[in-house]
Write an enzyme that holds these catalytic residues in place. Structure first.
Site, PDB file in Angstrom:
ATOM      1  N   ASN A  78      -2.247   7.629 -25.087  1.00 56.07           N
ATOM      2  CA  ASN A  78      -2.629   6.220 -24.938  1.00 56.07           C
ATOM      3  C   ASN A  78      -1.426   5.310 -25.111  1.00 56.07           C
ATOM      4  OD1 ASN A  78      -5.143   7.271 -24.678  1.00 56.07           O
ATOM      5  ND2 ASN A  78      -5.984   6.424 -26.578  1.00 56.07           N
ATOM      6  N   TYR A 141      -2.894   0.156  -9.358  1.00 50.20           N
ATOM      7  CA  TYR A 141      -2.455  -0.461  -8.099  1.00 50.20           C
ATOM      8  C   TYR A 141      -1.082  -1.130  -8.188  1.00 50.20           C
ATOM      9  CZ  TYR A 141      -7.095   0.625  -6.376  1.00 50.20           C
ATOM     10  OH  TYR A 141      -8.228   1.299  -5.986  1.00 50.20           O
ATOM     11  N   ILE A 227      -0.408  -8.329   7.216  1.00 46.66           N
ATOM     12  CA  ILE A 227       0.458  -7.140   7.172  1.00 46.66           C
ATOM     13  C   ILE A 227       1.817  -7.458   6.548  1.00 46.66           C
ATOM     14  CG2 ILE A 227       1.760  -5.486   8.614  1.00 46.66           C
ATOM     15  CD1 ILE A 227      -0.595  -5.491  10.568  1.00 46.66           C
ATOM     16  N   ASP A 236       5.467  -6.669  -1.317  1.00 46.46           N
ATOM     17  CA  ASP A 236       5.010  -6.014  -0.095  1.00 46.46           C
ATOM     18  C   ASP A 236       6.092  -5.102   0.469  1.00 46.46           C
ATOM     19  OD1 ASP A 236       2.701  -5.951   1.694  1.00 46.46           O
ATOM     20  OD2 ASP A 236       4.147  -6.607   3.212  1.00 46.46           O
ATOM     21  N   ARG A 264      -7.330   8.557  -0.521  1.00 47.33           N
ATOM     22  CA  ARG A 264      -7.930   7.249  -0.253  1.00 47.33           C
ATOM     23  C   ARG A 264      -6.743   6.297  -0.155  1.00 47.33           C
ATOM     24  NH1 ARG A 264      -7.798   1.837  -2.567  1.00 47.33           N
ATOM     25  NH2 ARG A 264      -9.818   0.874  -2.310  1.00 47.33           N
ATOM     26  N   ASP A 266      -5.060   2.781   0.073  1.00 49.55           N
ATOM     27  CA  ASP A 266      -5.318   1.397  -0.312  1.00 49.55           C
ATOM     28  C   ASP A 266      -4.819   0.427   0.761  1.00 49.55           C
ATOM     29  OD1 ASP A 266      -6.146  -0.443  -2.484  1.00 49.55           O
ATOM     30  OD2 ASP A 266      -4.038  -1.043  -2.478  1.00 49.55           O
ATOM     31  N   GLU A 294      -9.048   1.897   2.991  1.00 47.62           N
ATOM     32  CA  GLU A 294      -9.802   0.726   2.547  1.00 47.62           C
ATOM     33  C   GLU A 294      -9.440  -0.464   3.428  1.00 47.62           C
ATOM     34  OE1 GLU A 294      -9.725  -2.920  -0.462  1.00 47.62           O
ATOM     35  OE2 GLU A 294      -7.992  -1.739   0.123  1.00 47.62           O
ATOM     36  N   HIS A 364     -15.184  -0.621  -7.511  1.00 51.66           N
ATOM     37  CA  HIS A 364     -14.386  -1.402  -8.452  1.00 51.66           C
ATOM     38  C   HIS A 364     -14.005  -2.768  -7.900  1.00 51.66           C
ATOM     39  CE1 HIS A 364     -11.699   0.342  -5.606  1.00 51.66           C
ATOM     40  NE2 HIS A 364     -10.600  -0.095  -6.187  1.00 51.66           N
ATOM     41  N   ASP A 365     -14.343  -3.029  -6.648  1.00 48.47           N
ATOM     42  CA  ASP A 365     -14.020  -4.318  -6.042  1.00 48.47           C
ATOM     43  C   ASP A 365     -15.252  -5.168  -5.759  1.00 48.47           C
ATOM     44  OD1 ASP A 365     -11.250  -3.880  -6.054  1.00 48.47           O
ATOM     45  OD2 ASP A 365     -11.347  -2.764  -4.169  1.00 48.47           O
TER      46      ASP A 365
END
Ligand code: NOJ
Ligand code: NOJ
Ligand code: CA
Ligand code: CA
Length: 724
Positions: A78, A141, A227, A236, A264, A266, A294, A364-365
């Site tokens: 932790n 993220y 984009i 970005d 997956r 993102d 996504e 989660h979104d």
């Protein structure tokens, strides 16, 4: 009686529990008069459904875990300091891979019947508080070093242990992966990107063009804007930079080598299509792994960019249209069952491969389903019934099976409050989930609406002779007499697969396929099924991936292929068969010209399947090239496109040209300069031209001779010409 037996499962070991479940299904089948006894428990290993099939997830049920919030199996990892606070939903709480291992080993996840876990991005994230919003990187993220693990989740060896424990228990591991951005620029760690400990660049001191530097954040007004701008201040990444391109290819290879089964991706809406296809092509040349992106979408109607990505990117998408319809009809009640029915009907043609999209009801979104429905437990349970029996690969968000509540982020990311295996929602999932593997109608079947009003949706999935009929009544006050219902279930009496858990009764089907009238009580739902034991004909359920170059391995799933190897063709070209069974075939993409091909299977007995439509063969390895044209003035409504001498550039066919290309990114090109990042074959000389197409489709070609580019063997390139 059944419920008590199920409750007692907790006292048994996992294996005993699995045996018990199998036994219970058999007992229940007899008790409830189910004519079909072939319900296969998940203990039965069929080749196409086990973890060695990384390509197709059609028979799987995914369970999505926010790793930090699931279970703390190792307090020693932790984080310390301000980033750790179990009383604050924006800080780390201690959940880790050991915790997931514990919950596999104690039977919670296997008992639920899920066969894949989508876990938070495993890579090292920033380790300090984000100065712009006081959050920690608990969600994964805010990547920093994609070649290292997030130490709060565990070490590399913890990760490989998770993969091997999962595999030993029939569970695949899907990782979240974020090629679009690192952490917030300027603040905190200034978006710094490291490669296995060595700094590549920060956002503010970026001498190599690792990041895009549009001044403002994206306003999401156009796809182009989303984009190349930062989303919400996140640094970005410029995937068109060769260092970033090879970084993302090498990084995902590292995780592939660690044994992951799915990816997956993102924020796919926020990276160029061309770069992503080049990246995917690199992945598929190594492993035909299941990949879904996504593309956030808030609607239920057809969005052409969303569908275009689902159909042509080479990866699946999270099915936001289905999720929104489900949430509107059963959660907020802002829509009705008719809207779900419409989405199911429309997407059967809007999506090229509807059974490969990943369905969900919360995430989660978005707000948790329990909260959305005003704490209506039955709405949650009925939503699971719809989710698990509809087309697509179902994805269950952790904790909703324990009726966790919470509105938007971060309230929808709470800690697991209990691991109760006898909650009704848990039981609903555990009773239906095994059917995804045992009855191919759920994995591959088409959908037929059978009886619908604003409260009731009754629909049938069918593949070959296997049939699953599902009925859901969302109303908490009104029951409905179901008259005039027809089904393709063979004549007989069928017990509810959930054994009456949500009020479902047996139905009786007559010889003329009519179902004896019954009452669907308020809030009631039921699932009836028939699994055919012998396939009528060879039938392709799925081809995964549905894109790749000659030499790649592709997995064909379905039924009736026969035990002995027959043959497989792409168009008229025979493919080398690597392995063959009655339900799964692996072939090598033959050396054919790039383009779209039908795939057909012929059994050793000479039976021919109906063709699977539209496998896309690329022209060899791909690279991403930025094509730019200056001085291409147009009148309003006219777009500029790119066309050229290879399949990826439309083989000189203006109707297959790439575009309309972009013209509004300050740091790359602004009208009358136009540009696009396009996947093209690597190490090839390609001729090309830009064309203008007006709103009625009239084409104006550049004059003069063709432009020519020799593409790099690897990495990226930019070519700039003047409109001629
Ligand atoms: C979409 C993810 O699902 C969301 O949670 C995240 O914050 C953004 N992408 C940015 O990575
Ligand atoms: C047809 C176009 O008219 C011409 O401009 C172009 O160069 C050729 N296609 C390429 O072969
Ligand atoms: Ca921990
Ligand atoms: Ca981007």
């Amino acid at each position: 009686m059944n419920r008590e037996l199920y409750n007692s499962k907790r006292r048994f070991t996992r294996k005993a529990a699995a045996l018990m479940a199998a036994l219970l299904f058999a007992v229940a089948a007899v008790l409830y008069g189910t004519f079909n006894y072939s319900i296969v428990s998940s203990a039965t290993s069929v080749q196409d459904t086990d973890v060695t099939n990384k390509a197709s997830f059609s028979t799987d049920v995914i369970y999505q875990i926010v790793t930090d919030r699931f279970y703390d199996g190792d307090a020693s990892n932790n984080p310390t300091g301000a980033v750790f606070d179990t009383g604050d939903l924006t800080k780390y709480h201690g959940g880790d891979w050991q915790g997931i291992i514990d919950k596999i080993e104690d039977g919670y996840l296997t008992g639920l019947g899920v066969t894949a876990l989508w876990i938070s991005s495993p890579v090292q994230n920033i380790t300090v508080i984000d100065g712009s919003n006081d959050n920690a990187s608990y969600h994964g993220y805010w990547g920093k070093d994609y070649f290292k693990t997030n130490a709060a989740f565990g070490s590399l060896s913890d990760f490989t242990e998770l993969v091997s424990v999962a595999h030993a228990n029939g569970i695949k591991i899907v990782i979240d992966f974020v090629p679009n951005h690192t952490s917030t620029g300027v603040y905190s760690e200034d978006g710094a990107l490291y490669r296995n400990g060595s700094l590549i660049s920060t956002y503010s001191n970026d001498t190599q063009g690792i990041f895009n530097h549009e001044k403002e954040w994206s306003d999401f007004s156009t796809i182009e804007n989303g984009i190349y701008h930062s989303i919400y201040g996140l640094s970005d990444l410029n995937q068109q930079n060769s260092t970033v391109d090879s970084y993302m290819k090498d990084a995902i290879n590292l995780w592939l080598d660690l044994g992951i089964d799915g990816i997956r991706v993102d924020a796919v809406k926020h990276m160029s299509f061309g770069w992503q296809k080049n990246w995917l092509s690199s992945i598929y040349s190594k492993s035909g792994i299941f990949t879904f992106g996504e593309w956030y979408y808030g609607g239920t109607t057809n969005d052409k960019d969303f569908s275009n990505f689902a159909n042509n990117s080479g990866m699946s998408l999270l099915d936001f249209r289905f999720a929104n319809a489900l949430r509107n009809a059963l959660g907020s009640k802002t829509g009705s069952m008719l809207d779900i029915s419409k989405v199911v009907t429309d997407t059967s043609t809007d999506y090229k491969e509807v059974n490969d999209q990943v369905t969900f009801m919360d995430s989660h979104d978005m707000s948790r389903f329990m909260t959305l429905s005003g704490s209506n437990a039955r709405a949650v349970e009925n939503a699971y019934v719809l989710l698990l029996t509809s087309r697509g690969v179902p994805n269950i968000y952790y904790g909703t099976e324990q009726y966790l509540t919470g509105a938007e982020d971060p309230y929808n990311r709470g800690d697991m409050t209990s691991f109760n295996t006898s909650s009704t929602a848990y039981q609903v999932i555990s009773r239906i989930a095994p059917l995804r593997k045992s009855n191919p109608a759920l994995a591959y079947g088409s959908t037929q609406e059978r009886w619908t009003n604003s409260d009731v949706f009754i629909y049938e999935r069918q593949f070959g002779n296997s049939v699953v009929l599902t009925a859901v009544n969302r109303s908490s006050t009104t029951g409905y007499d179901i008259t005039g219902l027809y089904t393709n279930l063979p004549a007989g009496t069928y017990g509810d697969v959930m054994q009456g858990l949500l009020g479902g009764n047996s139905i009786t089907v007559a010889g003329n396929k009519s179902v004896e009238t019954f009452n669907l009580a308020p809030g009631e739902s039921a699932v009836w099924q028939y699994t055919s034991t012998s396939a009528a004909a060879p039938a392709i359920g799925n081809v995964d991936p549905n894109m790749g170059k000659a030499g790649n391995v592709v997995t064909i799933t379905g039924e009736g292929f026969g035990a002995l190897a027959g043959s497989v063709k792409f168009g008229t070209a025979a493919a080398v068969v690597n392995s063959w069974s009655d339900t799964i075939i692996k072939v090598t993409v033959p050396n054919v010209t790039a383009g779209n091909y039908n795939i057909s299977v012929t059994t050793s007995a000479g039976l021919l399947s109906t063709p699977y439509d539209g496998f896309e063969v690329l022209t060899g390895d791909q690279v991403s090239v930025r094509f730019k044209v200056n001085n291409a003035a147009t009148s309003w409504g006219t777009g500029v496109y790119l066309v050229g001498s290879c399949y990826e550039l439309g083989n000189w066919d203006p109707s297959k040209a790439v575009g309309p290309i972009y013209n509004a990114t300050t740091t790359i090109g602004v009208y009358p300069t136009w540009f696009m990042d396009v996947n093209v074959p690597a190490g090839k000389t390609i001729e090309y031209k830009f064309i203008k197409k007006d709103s009625s489709g009239n084409v104006t070609w550049e004059s003069g001779s063709n432009h020519s580019v020799t593409t790099p063997a690897s990495g990226t390139a930019t070519v700039t010409v003047n409109w001629q």
